[in-house]
Enzyme design. Structure first.
Site, mmCIF file in Angstrom:
data_model
loop_
_atom_site.group_PDB
_atom_site.id
_atom_site.type_symbol
_atom_site.label_atom_id
_atom_site.label_comp_id
_atom_site.label_asym_id
_atom_site.label_seq_id
_atom_site.Cartn_x
_atom_site.Cartn_y
_atom_site.Cartn_z
ATOM 1 N N ILE A 97 0.883 -1.165 0.000
ATOM 2 C CA ILE A 97 0.000 0.000 0.000
ATOM 3 C C ILE A 97 0.923 1.219 0.000
ATOM 4 C CG2 ILE A 97 -0.277 -0.131 2.518
ATOM 5 C CD1 ILE A 97 -3.092 1.119 2.136
ATOM 6 N N TYR A 98 0.898 1.948 -1.091
ATOM 7 C CA TYR A 98 1.811 3.073 -1.260
ATOM 8 C C TYR A 98 1.086 4.254 -1.879
ATOM 9 C CZ TYR A 98 5.714 -0.106 -0.420
ATOM 10 O OH TYR A 98 6.576 -0.988 0.146
ATOM 11 N N GLY A 109 -4.092 7.393 1.455
ATOM 12 C CA GLY A 109 -3.790 6.148 2.159
ATOM 13 C C GLY A 109 -4.986 5.642 2.944
ATOM 14 N N LYS A 110 -5.687 6.548 3.584
ATOM 15 C CA LYS A 110 -6.892 6.202 4.340
ATOM 16 C C LYS A 110 -7.957 5.618 3.409
ATOM 17 C CE LYS A 110 -9.680 6.590 8.016
ATOM 18 N NZ LYS A 110 -9.622 5.683 9.121
ATOM 19 N N ASN A 136 10.119 2.200 9.610
ATOM 20 C CA ASN A 136 9.162 3.086 8.952
ATOM 21 C C ASN A 136 8.114 3.539 9.975
ATOM 22 O OD1 ASN A 136 7.385 4.423 7.246
ATOM 23 N ND2 ASN A 136 7.291 2.783 5.734
ATOM 24 N N TYR A 143 -0.930 2.670 10.776
ATOM 25 C CA TYR A 143 -1.648 1.410 11.032
ATOM 26 C C TYR A 143 -2.139 1.335 12.471
ATOM 27 C CZ TYR A 143 0.237 0.084 6.530
ATOM 28 O OH TYR A 143 0.560 0.060 5.201
ATOM 29 N N LYS A 145 -2.896 3.835 14.434
ATOM 30 C CA LYS A 145 -4.009 4.777 14.537
ATOM 31 C C LYS A 145 -5.307 4.173 13.983
ATOM 32 C CE LYS A 145 -4.883 8.594 11.918
ATOM 33 N NZ LYS A 145 -4.516 9.777 11.182
#
Length: 172
Positions: A97-98, A109-110, A136, A143, A145
């Protein structure tokens, strides 16, 4: 209402997938790894032939997220035997996921994460898991959060270097 458009990637879009894959991976990790290790990963793991093989796997799904006509990120999900480690029929793996740096912090991203939740619920799976490099902290914070918890770790090979990834899981 969605901020960006997310579409499933098909085999005839492999070059678009390769372009966004290579761009985002390089942006994310080039400053923390050697050029040789980056080149090896990009040339082996994100080659057209490798991505075509992954796209043909019925247990893997790819999605590209766009802002108007610009690809800004992507998502690779694995189910069952396509999963890299766990291979649990009740789980969905986020393998990749980028989002390009320019769009980080703008909910792209969300939105990819929410697509993952949607897929997992549609397939009636029990949890989502992923591996994230321990170096990272930005991704780990994202993640965490969003409800993921570290439950194990594994080795991710980047060129000639073994890196440790935390395995994180979210029950849905």
């Amino acid at each position: 209402m969605s901020l960006f458009v997310i579409d499933e990637v098909h085999l005839n879009q492999v070059e678009q997938l390769q372009s966004i894959s290579r761009e985002t991976f390089y942006e994310t990790y080039c400053s923390m790894n050697t050029k040789e290790n980056m080149d090896k990963y990009l040339n082996e793991n994100l080659s057209i032939s490798t991505l075509e093989k992954e796209l043909k796997n019925p247990n893997s799904l790819f999605f590209i997220i766009r802002d108007l006509d610009k690809n800004i990120g992507y998502l690779k999900l694995n189910m069952g035997p396509a999963q890299t480690d766990i291979k649990d029929a009740n789980a969905l793996e986020i393998e990749r996921i980028y989002v390009i740096k320019e769009y980080q912090g703008k909910k792209a991203g969300k939105q990819l994460y929410e697509k993952t939740i949607q897929v997992a619920k549609e397939k009636m799976l029990k949890y989502i898991w992923l591996g994230v490099w321990q170096e990272n902290p930005k991704a780990i914070q994202f993640y965490t959060k969003n409800g993921f918890e570290i439950f194990d770790q594994h080795v991710f090979k980047l060129g000639d270097e073994d890196q440790t990834d935390y395995l994180m899981r979210l029950f849905i």
